[in-house]
Design a protein around this motif. Sequence first.
Motif, mmCIF file in Angstrom:
data_model
loop_
_atom_site.group_PDB
_atom_site.id
_atom_site.type_symbol
_atom_site.label_atom_id
_atom_site.label_comp_id
_atom_site.label_asym_id
_atom_site.label_seq_id
_atom_site.Cartn_x
_atom_site.Cartn_y
_atom_site.Cartn_z
ATOM 1 N N ILE A 5 11.037 -1.657 2.488
ATOM 2 C CA ILE A 5 11.809 -2.905 2.368
ATOM 3 C C ILE A 5 11.986 -3.595 3.723
ATOM 4 C CG2 ILE A 5 14.083 -3.842 1.771
ATOM 5 C CD1 ILE A 5 14.189 -1.634 -0.413
ATOM 6 N N PHE A 6 12.333 -2.837 4.743
ATOM 7 C CA PHE A 6 12.763 -3.448 6.005
ATOM 8 C C PHE A 6 11.686 -3.446 7.089
ATOM 9 C CE2 PHE A 6 16.721 -1.808 4.070
ATOM 10 C CZ PHE A 6 17.382 -3.018 3.899
ATOM 11 N N TYR A 7 10.668 -2.603 6.996
ATOM 12 C CA TYR A 7 9.730 -2.476 8.105
ATOM 13 C C TYR A 7 8.302 -2.838 7.731
ATOM 14 C CZ TYR A 7 13.553 0.097 10.258
ATOM 15 O OH TYR A 7 14.775 0.453 10.772
ATOM 16 N N MET A 8 8.078 -3.386 6.547
ATOM 17 C CA MET A 8 6.736 -3.781 6.138
ATOM 18 C C MET A 8 6.696 -5.283 5.906
ATOM 19 S SD MET A 8 5.582 -0.680 3.605
ATOM 20 C CE MET A 8 3.898 -1.208 3.511
ATOM 21 N N LEU A 9 5.513 -5.848 6.146
ATOM 22 C CA LEU A 9 5.311 -7.284 5.967
ATOM 23 C C LEU A 9 5.082 -7.603 4.490
ATOM 24 C CD1 LEU A 9 2.965 -7.854 9.025
ATOM 25 C CD2 LEU A 9 5.385 -8.455 8.860
ATOM 26 N N PRO A 10 5.232 -8.860 4.090
ATOM 27 C CA PRO A 10 5.049 -9.205 2.670
ATOM 28 C C PRO A 10 3.644 -8.930 2.158
ATOM 29 C CG PRO A 10 6.242 -10.934 3.792
ATOM 30 C CD PRO A 10 5.788 -9.984 4.857
ATOM 31 N N TRP A 11 2.609 -9.229 2.976
ATOM 32 C CA TRP A 11 1.243 -8.980 2.490
ATOM 33 C C TRP A 11 0.969 -7.481 2.325
ATOM 34 C CZ3 TRP A 11 -2.253 -6.134 5.315
ATOM 35 C CH2 TRP A 11 -1.949 -5.896 6.658
ATOM 36 N N GLN A 12 1.657 -6.656 3.120
ATOM 37 C CA GLN A 12 1.509 -5.210 2.947
ATOM 38 C C GLN A 12 2.193 -4.732 1.659
ATOM 39 O OE1 GLN A 12 3.145 -3.711 6.586
ATOM 40 N NE2 GLN A 12 1.176 -3.801 7.683
ATOM 41 N N ARG A 13 3.353 -5.306 1.372
ATOM 42 C CA ARG A 13 4.050 -4.922 0.138
ATOM 43 C C ARG A 13 3.319 -5.404 -1.107
ATOM 44 N NH1 ARG A 13 8.707 -6.227 3.264
ATOM 45 N NH2 ARG A 13 8.864 -8.283 2.296
ATOM 46 N N ASN A 14 2.572 -6.513 -0.996
ATOM 47 C CA ASN A 14 1.835 -7.045 -2.148
ATOM 48 C C ASN A 14 0.446 -6.432 -2.313
ATOM 49 O OD1 ASN A 14 3.872 -8.862 -2.951
ATOM 50 N ND2 ASN A 14 3.246 -10.321 -1.349
ATOM 51 N N ASN A 15 0.099 -5.488 -1.491
ATOM 52 C CA ASN A 15 -1.216 -4.843 -1.592
ATOM 53 C C ASN A 15 -1.205 -3.888 -2.795
ATOM 54 O OD1 ASN A 15 -3.716 -3.777 -1.205
ATOM 55 N ND2 ASN A 15 -3.344 -3.036 0.874
#
Length: 226
Positions: free
Chosen positions: A50-60
Amino acid sequence: MTILLATFTFFTVIYLMNLFIGLLNLAIDDYNKEEEFLLQKAQIIMEIEIFYMLPWQRNNNKWFPDWIYYDIPVTEIRKLINAIDNEQTVFNYPPIISEKLRKLVVLTNEEEQNNKLEKQIEQTKDEFTKQNVELKQHIKEELTKQNVELKQQMERIMKYIGIEQDNENEEEQDNKEQDNKEEQDNELEQIEQTKEELPRQNVSLKQQMDKLSQQMENIMELLKKN
């Protein structure tokens, strides 16, 4: 006094340190569980996502797929769902359990399960008792049949033994008669032989008597001459 105070403080510190170490070991034994470790690990991973990843990484989708499939025994699912329903779990965000999953797992109350188990146990007991009665009857029937067959066999054997004894007695009698006949025949042969030998013996006796008479005469003549 200073020496006494120093020794007292030294030993009290050592005692308190040992006491704290023992209490810490007990606490570690109480909280050293795999479930708590996994929960803490999941919380840390959630915070990182939630706090240390970028949006494109979370949407992978390769890292975070929409569906995750894994195998788990049905009994563990039932236990987990019962624990969630009875509020016996420690989840910050309790999972959503669909009705399809409940139908698949076929959740029932503990009382119903116990009643079913009791009924099954009673049915099995009745079946076992019936089977035991049938087995006992079957065993008795077989034993009676075997006893009858054994008696018949013993009677046959006794009859056969009696017949053999009669045959043996007859054979013994026949053998005795044959022996008696042979003895009689032998006696007759001996008598005939003696009859044949008697005249021969008479002749030999006469010859001996003649010789003796001659010898006596010779002796008498010699005596007269002297």
